[in-house]
Design a protein around this motif. Structure first.
Motif, short mmCIF file in Angstrom:
data_model
loop_
_atom_site.label_atom_id
_atom_site.label_comp_id
_atom_site.label_asym_id
_atom_site.label_seq_id
_atom_site.Cartn_x
_atom_site.Cartn_y
_atom_site.Cartn_z
N LEU A 92 0.87 -1.22 -0.05
CA LEU A 92 -0.07 0.09 -0.32
C LEU A 92 0.84 1.32 -0.10
O LEU A 92 2.01 1.32 0.37
CB LEU A 92 -0.93 0.12 1.42
CG LEU A 92 -1.85 -1.17 1.49
CD1 LEU A 92 -2.59 -0.77 2.85
CD2 LEU A 92 -2.71 -1.53 0.10
N ALA A 93 0.31 2.41 -0.56
CA ALA A 93 1.01 3.80 -0.38
C ALA A 93 -0.01 4.44 0.70
O ALA A 93 -1.10 4.40 0.40
CB ALA A 93 0.92 4.35 -1.70
N LEU A 94 0.63 4.92 1.66
CA LEU A 94 -0.17 5.58 2.60
C LEU A 94 0.35 7.19 2.77
O LEU A 94 1.59 7.20 2.86
CB LEU A 94 0.12 4.98 4.09
CG LEU A 94 -0.24 3.47 4.12
CD1 LEU A 94 0.03 3.12 5.68
CD2 LEU A 94 -1.66 3.08 3.93
N ASP A 95 -0.57 7.89 2.78
CA ASP A 95 -0.19 9.44 2.97
C ASP A 95 -0.91 9.70 4.26
O ASP A 95 -2.09 9.93 4.20
CB ASP A 95 -1.14 10.08 1.52
CG ASP A 95 -0.56 11.66 1.62
OD1 ASP A 95 -0.04 12.24 2.51
OD2 ASP A 95 -1.23 12.42 0.93
N LEU A 96 -0.14 10.04 5.22
CA LEU A 96 -0.43 10.27 6.42
C LEU A 96 -0.12 11.56 6.85
O LEU A 96 0.91 12.17 6.65
CB LEU A 96 0.11 9.26 7.32
CG LEU A 96 0.08 7.78 7.07
CD1 LEU A 96 0.82 6.71 8.06
CD2 LEU A 96 -1.46 7.54 6.80
N ARG A 97 -1.05 12.21 7.90
CA ARG A 97 -0.65 13.52 8.55
C ARG A 97 0.54 13.52 9.41
O ARG A 97 0.55 12.52 9.89
CB ARG A 97 -2.03 14.07 8.98
CG ARG A 97 -1.85 15.58 9.23
CD ARG A 97 -3.24 15.92 9.93
NE ARG A 97 -3.15 15.69 11.34
CZ ARG A 97 -4.34 15.77 12.06
NH1 ARG A 97 -5.27 16.18 11.62
NH2 ARG A 97 -4.25 15.78 13.36
N ASN A 98 1.10 14.55 9.47
CA ASN A 98 2.46 14.59 10.17
C ASN A 98 2.71 15.78 10.65
O ASN A 98 3.46 16.61 10.15
CB ASN A 98 3.70 13.89 9.61
CG ASN A 98 4.85 13.70 10.57
OD1 ASN A 98 5.28 14.42 11.54
ND2 ASN A 98 5.32 12.53 10.46
N ASP A 99 2.17 16.46 11.93
CA ASP A 99 2.08 17.76 12.16
C ASP A 99 2.13 17.89 13.82
O ASP A 99 2.01 16.81 14.40
CB ASP A 99 1.29 18.98 11.51
CG ASP A 99 -0.02 18.16 11.80
OD1 ASP A 99 -0.79 17.65 12.69
OD2 ASP A 99 -0.91 18.53 10.80
N SER A 100 2.05 18.98 14.28
CA SER A 100 1.81 19.34 15.69
C SER A 100 0.82 18.65 16.16
O SER A 100 0.71 18.52 17.57
CB SER A 100 2.05 20.68 16.13
OG SER A 100 0.95 21.49 15.27
N SER A 101 -0.33 18.48 15.49
CA SER A 101 -1.90 18.14 16.15
C SER A 101 -1.90 16.47 15.93
O SER A 101 -2.75 15.82 16.65
CB SER A 101 -2.98 18.83 15.18
OG SER A 101 -2.75 18.41 13.85
N GLY A 102 -1.06 15.84 15.33
CA GLY A 102 -0.87 14.53 15.27
C GLY A 102 -0.13 13.61 13.99
O GLY A 102 -0.11 14.42 13.16
#
Length: 234
Positions: free
Chosen positions: A184-194
């Motif tokens: 799979l290709a996963l595009d995941l959030r990565n910031d100060s909120s999670g």
């Protein structure tokens, strides 16, 4: 002088032989490598000055990558070719320098600019492509996915769905494969909120075993426009 300082952004790969090295050891490795390359590093102030080296987003132990970012502040200007030529030979096996660029000193911290990370994830799962497509569509259609996991002795509870921006099936396991593997290709959030974690998304998609490979392919930054070190817009 402060005016002569330079902010360099280095892109590097972290290959399978060094995937189990901790973040702290990676930072120590970079400090040694940059010193051996005789770069004029700038140091923090205080009782225990440290080289001004910052990482974009620490990589989880066991994960490989082709897009890791660090930034280095130098005490004086350095030709980029000097970095490209001098640093690779000081890196241990498993680390590769991919790119060097100068960025504006007025930008926010590197870590604060990270917005998302993209991964390729190999999973021990025998589902056919149609079944995967249905599972992915169902996941992305949900407004909320309550989640919890242990962190030390603490149970953390949160909504997994907002941490996942997109999922794509790259490869389903061939029928009858003795060791099935889906990718799979996963595009995941990565910031100060999670920050999304590939192994948690895999579990939420119904995969029973842990990923056999997690490889980071891209870090997305939000960079505000500031004057560049060479004049004009960054």
């Amino acid at each position: 002088m402060t005016a002569a300082r330079q902010r360099l952004r280095l892109t590097f790969a972290r290959d399978a032989p060094v995937r189990y090295i901790t973040h702290l050891d990676v930072m120590r490795m970079w400090e040694r490598a940059l010193k051996r390359a005789a770069l004029p590093l700038a140091y923090s102030e205080g009782f225990t000055p440290r080289p001004r080296i910052a990482v974009a987003a620490p990589l989880a132990v066991g994960t490989t990558s082709e897009c890791e970012l660090i930034e280095v502040i130098t005490a004086e200007r350095v030709p980029l070719d000097r970095v490209r030529d001098g640093v690779p030979g000081e890196l241990p096996a498993g680390f590769r320098l991919l790119d060097v660029a100068e960025v504006a000193t007025g930008l926010p911290s590197l870590q604060s600019m990270v917005r998302a990370a993209t991964y390729e994830v190999d999973l021990p799962d025998a589902r056919a492509a149609a079944a995967w497509s249905a599972a992915i569509a169902e996941f992305l259609a949900r407004e909320s996915i309550p989640w919890e996991h242990m962190r030390g002795d603490e149970v953390r509870r949160y909504d997994l769905r907002p941490l996942v921006r997109d999922i794509a099936l790259l490869q389903a396991a061939p029928p009858g494969d003795e060791r099935p593997c889906a990718r799979l290709a996963l595009d995941l959030r990565n910031d100060s909120s999670g920050s999304g974690r590939p192994e948690q998304v895999a579990r939420a998609l119904g995969v029973e075993g842990p990923p056999t490979r997690v490889h980071r392919t891209r870090l997305e930054l939000h960079e505000p426009e500031v004057p560049s070190p060479l004049g004009g817009a960054a």
